[in-house]
Design a protein around this motif. Structure first.
Motif, PDB file in Angstrom:
ATOM      1  N   ASP A 190      35.278  42.989  53.836  1.00 19.98           N
ATOM      2  CA  ASP A 190      35.008  43.375  54.964  1.00 19.98           C
ATOM      3  C   ASP A 190      36.379  42.873  54.822  1.00 19.98           C
ATOM      4  OD1 ASP A 190      34.166  40.471  55.597  1.00 19.98           O
ATOM      5  OD2 ASP A 190      32.601  40.533  56.113  1.00 19.98           O
ATOM      6  N   CYS A 203      31.738  41.003  48.977  1.00 11.95           N
ATOM      7  CA  CYS A 203      29.958  41.768  48.184  1.00 11.95           C
ATOM      8  C   CYS A 203      30.520  41.847  46.715  1.00 11.95           C
ATOM      9  CB  CYS A 203      29.867  42.634  48.582  1.00 11.95           C
ATOM     10  SG  CYS A 203      27.921  43.282  48.809  1.00 11.95           S
ATOM     11  N   LEU A 250      29.705  46.456  52.505  1.00 12.20           N
ATOM     12  CA  LEU A 250      30.008  45.194  53.834  1.00 12.20           C
ATOM     13  C   LEU A 250      31.003  45.754  54.198  1.00 12.20           C
ATOM     14  CD1 LEU A 250      31.381  41.837  52.146  1.00 12.20           C
ATOM     15  CD2 LEU A 250      29.409  42.503  53.460  1.00 12.20           C
TER      16      LEU A 250
END
Length: 184
Positions: free
Chosen positions: A106, A112, A146
């Motif tokens: 992100d 992730c 994400l």
């Protein structure tokens, strides 16, 4: 019966007093395991490790990944690793310092990667995590995102995704978000 542990402790204390040392830092099990992991690293040629706080602080380090294939070819991405004292029973905390347009990272740098969460096992190590991060750049995964916008573009329009990645790593806007240049 003589308590050997007490005898050894007394001998160590006497030796420290003779040498003028009073506070010897003992390494935790996590530090010992991490030291072993780092000494056995077998990184891809496109990955490097550095210790910004010096070699005395093995628990905090950076890994730089320069993908040599895929959408992110030519980019340079830096990750911070914070290794908990209970390592390897808990995974390292990993953050991406480089702002990147990626379905699995992100805009705040959270990553992730399943082995950093539910699939972590004490048999895994730093080398495994670095290979996992490298794999995110060669094979981004839109199924566990994400960044949902980037994941949708990758899934629905791979050519547009590639264009967005090129724009982002060259230093530019993707939608309303500006990405600093990270091309070597």
């Amino acid at each position: 019966m003589i308590n050997l542990f007490r005898v050894k402790a007394k001998q160590r204390e006497n030796a420290e007093n003779l040498n003028g040392k009073t506070n010897v830092k003992k390494q935790t099990a996590g530090e010992l395991r991490l030291h072993k992991d780092i000494s056995e690293l077998n990184l891809p040629k496109s990955c490097t490790i550095s210790f910004p706080s010096g070699k005395d602080d093995l628990m905090n380090f950076e890994v730089t990944i320069r993908p040599d294939e895929g959408y992110y070819l030519g980019g340079t991405f830096v990750f911070t690793f914070q290794v908990p004292s209970v390592y390897p029973y808990e995974p390292p905390k990993v953050k991406c310092k480089t702002k990147v347009y990626h379905p699995n990272i992100d805009l705040e740098g959270n990553v992730c990667l399943n082995i950093l969460r539910e699939d972590w096992k004490p048999v895994l190590n730093v080398n495994t995590v670095i290979y996992g991060l490298y794999h995110l750049f060669t094979q981004p995964n839109y199924e566990d995102p994400l960044n949902h916008d980037a994941a949708a573009v990758l899934r629905d329009n791979p050519k547009m995704f590639e264009s967005n990645v090129r724009r982002a790593i060259a230093g530019g806007y993707v939608g309303q978000t500006f990405f600093p240049r990270c091309v070597s």
